[in-house]
Design a protein around this motif. Structure first.
Motif, PDB file in Angstrom:
ATOM      1  N   SER A  73       3.939  -2.050 -10.849  1.00 15.67           N
ATOM      2  CA  SER A  73       3.608  -0.824 -10.114  1.00 15.67           C
ATOM      3  C   SER A  73       2.530  -1.143  -9.077  1.00 15.67           C
ATOM      4  O   SER A  73       1.764  -2.103  -9.226  1.00 15.67           O
ATOM      5  N   VAL A  74       2.489  -0.351  -8.031  1.00 13.11           N
ATOM      6  CA  VAL A  74       1.512  -0.521  -6.962  1.00 13.11           C
ATOM      7  C   VAL A  74       0.300   0.346  -7.289  1.00 13.11           C
ATOM      8  O   VAL A  74       0.418   1.567  -7.413  1.00 13.11           O
ATOM      9  N   ASP A  75      -0.846  -0.274  -7.444  1.00 11.17           N
ATOM     10  CA  ASP A  75      -2.083   0.452  -7.749  1.00 11.17           C
ATOM     11  C   ASP A  75      -2.663   0.991  -6.441  1.00 11.17           C
ATOM     12  O   ASP A  75      -3.503   0.352  -5.800  1.00 11.17           O
ATOM     13  N   ARG A  76      -2.213   2.168  -6.058  1.00  2.00           N
ATOM     14  CA  ARG A  76      -2.668   2.741  -4.786  1.00  2.00           C
ATOM     15  C   ARG A  76      -4.086   3.276  -4.868  1.00  2.00           C
ATOM     16  O   ARG A  76      -4.734   3.487  -3.842  1.00  2.00           O
TER      17      ARG A  76
ATOM     18  N   ALA B 177       0.818  -1.218   0.000  1.00  2.00           N
ATOM     19  CA  ALA B 177       0.000   0.000   0.000  1.00  2.00           C
ATOM     20  C   ALA B 177       0.846   1.259   0.000  1.00  2.00           C
ATOM     21  O   ALA B 177       0.431   2.287  -0.537  1.00  2.00           O
ATOM     22  N   LEU B 178       2.022   1.218   0.613  1.00  2.00           N
ATOM     23  CA  LEU B 178       2.804   2.437   0.842  1.00  2.00           C
ATOM     24  C   LEU B 178       4.051   2.492  -0.046  1.00  2.00           C
ATOM     25  O   LEU B 178       5.045   3.097   0.322  1.00  2.00           O
ATOM     26  N   SER B 179       4.002   1.847  -1.198  1.00  2.00           N
ATOM     27  CA  SER B 179       5.103   1.882  -2.162  1.00  2.00           C
ATOM     28  C   SER B 179       4.567   2.280  -3.523  1.00  2.00           C
ATOM     29  O   SER B 179       3.348   2.282  -3.742  1.00  2.00           O
ATOM     30  N   ARG B 180       5.475   2.600  -4.424  1.00  2.00           N
ATOM     31  CA  ARG B 180       5.081   3.032  -5.768  1.00  2.00           C
ATOM     32  C   ARG B 180       5.308   1.953  -6.824  1.00  2.00           C
ATOM     33  O   ARG B 180       4.453   1.693  -7.661  1.00  2.00           O
ATOM     34  N   ARG B 181       6.490   1.324  -6.809  1.00  2.00           N
ATOM     35  CA  ARG B 181       6.811   0.367  -7.877  1.00  2.00           C
ATOM     36  C   ARG B 181       7.967  -0.543  -7.467  1.00  2.00           C
ATOM     37  O   ARG B 181       8.716  -0.218  -6.539  1.00  2.00           O
ATOM     38  N   LEU B 182       8.068  -1.669  -8.198  1.00  2.00           N
ATOM     39  CA  LEU B 182       9.170  -2.605  -8.028  1.00  2.00           C
ATOM     40  C   LEU B 182      10.074  -2.514  -9.241  1.00  2.00           C
ATOM     41  O   LEU B 182       9.599  -2.489 -10.388  1.00  2.00           O
TER      42      LEU B 182
END
Length: 336
Positions: free
Chosen positions: A148-151, A60-65
């Motif tokens: 990517s993290v879909d926030r 939840a608290l990240s943007r991408r790998l």
């Protein structure tokens, strides 16, 4: 498999701890001792069988790998050129910068190499995203985005978007971070002795956990069931009652994690019992039913630890959860 996670700015300390817990749930670990080439990056190691997208879906608290491209800039440029084959499209950016950086020498070199390999530069829905970390002209790291993290998906789970609402509810991003601190895996048995509006159980359920909970207020139990059904989540058992009294009546099944956001103060349906006294009365009994290696994660306003030996506090991270409200995300583990 060495990867880098770009953390969000909501709370970097909590984002780092969340990423570490999520990686451990997938059989990996964080490598906090590895120097970061740019602010807001955390190195992690995942087993080769783990899918980076699976980690991105947890967070939840990240943007991408991101995956490093080569051990040296020259190797990375060669890798970028090879990726251009087949006429693929790519977007190239520097981490932490909003624009594509047309005057950035590293971006210009990368774009030139990608075109040389047959690719095209496109910022609109590219096949690949390549990021550059580090100082322009200095030591730089070229990174391929793997997931990517879909926030945005957490917006639909805000308390104001759910059928059962209360004036204040735990931000679903913070609830997911707490679930990741608990290292929850599919089919884990998770107990929340203070269910409230069910935000923590919802995030644990979306990670595949089997859910158990108690609340002294029947309205909260009915409302939580309504919200969980709205999200397509099944609870194994939610009970109305005093969690301190029910602890010895509910059988002796073990749980894999205890995850809770207890009520605070005397105005939170705790009668004349203050929040700290309530936690000290209720949590030790339920924590004793958490298996060896399991964690207890509690969101508290501060104050003394509600658990004593054999439990020890592993983490305590203060986070501003509302404009003037700060909470500590505490993680407890049994001492060896």
């Amino acid at each position: 498999m060495r990867l880098w996670i770009e953390l969000s700015g909501l709370s970097e300390a909590l984002a780092r701890a969340e990423a570490a817990g999520a990686a451990e749930a997938l059989g990996g670990h964080a490598e906090a001792s590895v120097p970061s080439p740019a602010p807001g990056l955390l190195a992690i190691e995942l087993p080769n069988t783990a899918e980076p997208a699976a980690l991105a879906r947890r967070l939840a608290l990240s943007r991408r790998l991101l995956r490093p491209m080569g051990t040296e800039p020259s190797n990375a440029i060669g890798a970028i050129e090879a990726l251009g084959s087949g006429g693929r499209t790519a977007a190239l950016r520097r981490l932490g910068h909003a624009s594509s950086g047309g005057s950035d020498p590293a971006i210009a070199r990368s774009a030139q190499a990608f075109r040389r390999g047959g690719g095209k530069i496109s910022l609109a829905d590219p096949d690949l995203r390549i990021w550059i970390a580090g100082d322009p002209g200095g030591s730089e790291l070229y990174l391929e985005e793997l997931a990517s993290v879909d926030r945005s998906r957490f917006e639909s789970r805000r308390i104001s978007r759910l059928p059962f609402q209360r004036p204040v509810g735990l931000d679903p991003r913070l609830a997911r971070a707490a679930a990741n601190l608990a290292r929850i895996r599919p089919n884990d048995r998770v107990i929340d002795p203070f269910v409230g509006t069910g935000a923590l159980l919802a995030e644990a359920g979306l990670l595949g956990a089997r859910l158990y909970g108690i609340d002294i207020d029947s309205t909260m139990i009915r409302g939580t069931l309504q919200n969980l059904a709205h999200l397509g989540i099944h609870a194994e058992e939610l009970r109305v009652g005093d969690a301190g009294a029910l602890g010895t009546e509910a059988g002796m099944e073990e749980f894999d994690a205890l995850l809770t956001d207890p009520p605070y103060g005397r105005a939170s349906a705790t009668g004349e019992e203050g929040g700290a006294a309530l936690m000290a009365r209720v949590l030790p009994g339920w924590a004793s039913r958490v298996r060896e290696g399991g964690r207890v994660v509690v969101v508290v306003p501060g104050g003394p630890d509600p658990l004593t030996a054999p439990w020890r506090r592993k983490l305590s991270i203060p986070v501003r959860v509302h404009r003037s409200l700060t909470r500590e995300f505490r993680v407890y583990e049994r001492s060896p």
